[in-house]
Design a protein around this motif. Structure first.
Motif, PDB file in Angstrom:
ATOM      1  N   VAL A 176     111.905 -19.729   2.272  1.00  0.00           N
ATOM      2  CA  VAL A 176     111.852 -19.677   1.124  1.00  0.00           C
ATOM      3  C   VAL A 176     111.482 -20.228  -0.188  1.00  0.00           C
ATOM      4  N   PHE A 177     111.907 -21.628   0.229  1.00  0.00           N
ATOM      5  CA  PHE A 177     111.803 -22.729  -1.497  1.00  0.00           C
ATOM      6  C   PHE A 177     110.693 -23.252  -0.864  1.00  0.00           C
ATOM      7  N   ARG A 178     109.661 -23.659   0.273  1.00  0.00           N
ATOM      8  CA  ARG A 178     108.799 -23.947   0.627  1.00  0.00           C
ATOM      9  C   ARG A 178     107.747 -22.868  -0.333  1.00  0.00           C
ATOM     10  N   SER A 179     107.637 -21.301   0.188  1.00  0.00           N
ATOM     11  CA  SER A 179     106.570 -20.689  -0.414  1.00  0.00           C
ATOM     12  C   SER A 179     107.146 -20.451  -1.395  1.00  0.00           C
ATOM     13  N   ILE A 180     107.949 -20.761  -2.837  1.00  0.00           N
ATOM     14  CA  ILE A 180     107.605 -20.077  -3.764  1.00  0.00           C
ATOM     15  C   ILE A 180     107.682 -21.816  -4.865  1.00  0.00           C
ATOM     16  N   PHE A 181     107.718 -22.825  -3.854  1.00  0.00           N
ATOM     17  CA  PHE A 181     108.315 -24.189  -4.709  1.00  0.00           C
ATOM     18  C   PHE A 181     106.091 -24.942  -4.608  1.00  0.00           C
ATOM     19  N   LEU A 182     105.939 -25.324  -3.504  1.00  0.00           N
ATOM     20  CA  LEU A 182     105.013 -25.645  -3.238  1.00  0.00           C
ATOM     21  C   LEU A 182     103.266 -26.154  -3.588  1.00  0.00           C
ATOM     22  N   TYR A 183     103.291 -24.373  -3.610  1.00  0.00           N
ATOM     23  CA  TYR A 183     101.992 -23.830  -3.385  1.00  0.00           C
ATOM     24  C   TYR A 183     102.078 -23.747  -5.160  1.00  0.00           C
ATOM     25  N   TYR A 184     103.343 -23.089  -5.793  1.00  0.00           N
ATOM     26  CA  TYR A 184     103.084 -22.783  -7.251  1.00  0.00           C
ATOM     27  C   TYR A 184     102.633 -24.369  -8.451  1.00  0.00           C
ATOM     28  N   ILE A 185     103.128 -25.896  -7.468  1.00  0.00           N
ATOM     29  CA  ILE A 185     102.952 -26.771  -7.824  1.00  0.00           C
ATOM     30  C   ILE A 185     101.515 -27.266  -7.708  1.00  0.00           C
ATOM     31  N   ARG A 186     101.189 -27.168  -6.498  1.00  0.00           N
ATOM     32  CA  ARG A 186      99.828 -27.355  -6.414  1.00  0.00           C
ATOM     33  C   ARG A 186      99.041 -27.382  -7.077  1.00  0.00           C
ATOM     34  N   GLY A 187      98.997 -25.675  -7.982  1.00  0.00           N
ATOM     35  CA  GLY A 187      98.727 -25.021  -8.656  1.00  0.00           C
ATOM     36  C   GLY A 187      98.506 -25.380 -10.072  1.00  0.00           C
ATOM     37  N   ILE A 188      99.062 -25.877 -10.740  1.00  0.00           N
ATOM     38  CA  ILE A 188      98.966 -26.697 -12.008  1.00  0.00           C
ATOM     39  C   ILE A 188      99.238 -28.161 -11.798  1.00  0.00           C
ATOM     40  N   CYS A 189      98.660 -28.443 -10.902  1.00  0.00           N
ATOM     41  CA  CYS A 189      97.894 -30.196 -10.767  1.00  0.00           C
ATOM     42  C   CYS A 189      95.997 -29.763 -11.652  1.00  0.00           C
TER      43      CYS A 189
END
Length: 204
Positions: A176-189
């Motif tokens: 759940v942690f990975r799915s919520i955060f990792l892809y979101y952070i990648r999107g603001i790079c």
């Protein structure tokens, strides 16, 4: 070991016992062994389970802060630091049983409130500073709303810890942690930030 020493960082050694046996179910003898003390010394300093849990959780929060200091010394860029924080979170969550936060919220509301205060007074400013640093170094998009993104990240943490949204018997908390955060952070790079992120993961 003296009672004064028990009040320090050594208290975090009780956390694995609480994970394994439960906040209410962990025996005083097991906790005393983990803390290298005796049951009488333990119960003298912490006459209630509520008091012991509170101080153990606070000690674990301080342990997390030390981990963050070491992380910042290892990685220079805001992108690597932010992903590093996520990885530390994943590492910690991997050993936390699914019922732990639900039990903490239900049975130890004072400690739960302290955990939420930690998120507001430490985690939120930490995220804001990282986002600011990343924008200044052109690793995060300059058009992001820092306060809004920080709020989203904090609320995503609250969402992740809500057992009504993600029942622990149905969801793996690390996933759940990975799915919520990792892809979101990648999107603001930015493109440069995404490149550094890719290089960071290639070294792991």
């Amino acid at each position: 070991m003296s009672d004064a020493t028990l009040a320090g960082a050594s208290l975090e050694a009780a956390m694995p016992i609480f994970y394994q046996q439960g906040l209410q179910g962990a025996a005083d003898a097991q906790l005393a062994d983990a803390l290298l003390t005796t049951v009488p010394s333990l119960t003298t300093q912490f006459p209630s389970r509520e008091l012991l849990v509170h101080h153990v959780v606070l000690a674990d929060i301080e342990r997390q802060k030390r981990d963050h200091t070491e992380l910042y010394a290892q990685y220079p860029s805001a992108v690597e630091r932010l992903y590093g924080l996520l990885q530390l979170g994943l590492r910690d969550l991997a050993v936390v049983p699914g019922h732990f936060y639900a039990d903490l919220q239900t049975d130890f509301p004072k400690t739960w409130d302290a955990l939420m205060e930690h998120l507001a007074s430490y985690s939120a400013p930490q995220l804001q500073q990282l986002l600011n640093d990343g924008i200044r170094s052109r690793l995060f998009r300059s058009d992001i709303n820092i306060q809004l993104v920080t709020k989203i990240l904090i609320e995503q943490i609250n969402l992740m810890l809500n057992p009504q949204v993600f029942p622990p018997d149905r969801f793996n908390m690390a996933e759940v942690f990975r799915s919520i955060f990792l892809y979101y952070i990648r999107g603001i790079c930015t493109d440069e930030g995404a490149r550094i992120a890719a290089e960071h993961f290639a070294r792991l």
